[in-house]
Each structure stands twice: as C-alpha cells, then as structure tokens.
Design a protein around this motif. Structure first.
Motif: not given
Length: 102
Positions: A38, A41-44, A47, A71-72, A74-75
């Motif tokens: 986790y 992951l971008s957008g957390t 980050e 999740f892929s 890309e995230r």
C-alpha cells in the motif's frame, strides 16, 4: 555492507515504513510486500514521503502482492520497480543483510 529492508505492514496501520525510511542509509534497497504494498501506491497520504525517499533509496514492490490486493502496476509510484518472486530472491542474494521492519 548492503542492506535490504523489507516492509510487510500497511503504512496506515503501523509505523514500520516510517521507521524504515528514517533509518535506511543512502543506496539501501527497500522491498514492499504483503500489506506493505500500500505504501507503493500513488494517490495515498504516504505518496510524498515514499517518493521523496526515492532520492536515496532503491524501492521495490512485489508484483504478485499488488495483484492479490486488486492493484495494477499503473498505480505504483513512478520510480518504484515492480519485482516478481524471482526478483525478490535476487534482492536477498544481492544484499549482505536483510532487515525486516515489523
């Protein structure tokens, strides 16, 4: 001495990632796996902290654990490399010591 730091706990439940990033020395490697993914992951909310650590650390995330949690790639934050199980083994073999952050 090259150290591989491993983090398997979510940064939203424990401070393992924070401790790891604070104590890891320049050029060390960090592997995020299990719930530690986790942090990749971008957008957390973590980050910025993780992206800032990329200036001094080589950060990796275990791809199968990303997929297992839906999740892929890309995230994943730009600059973090996605590794498979063979890559995990390679990382442990390339480093003198493995420090697990629990």
């Amino acid at each position: 001495m090259a150290i591989l730091h491993t983090v398997n706990k979510s940064p939203f439940e424990r401070n393992s990632l924070e401790s790891c990033l604070r104590f890891a020395t320049d050029g060390a490697a960090v592997l995020l796996f299990e719930d530690g993914i986790y942090a990749a992951l971008s957008g957390t909310s973590v980050e910025a902290q993780v992206a800032g650590a990329l200036d001094k650390l080589n950060i990796h995330v275990l791809g199968p654990d990303l997929k297992a949690r839906g999740f892929s790639e890309e995230r994943v934050i730009a600059g973090i490399s996605v590794v498979d199980y063979a890559g995990f083994v390679d990382l442990t073999a390339e480093h003198d010591t493995v420090q697990a952050w629990l």
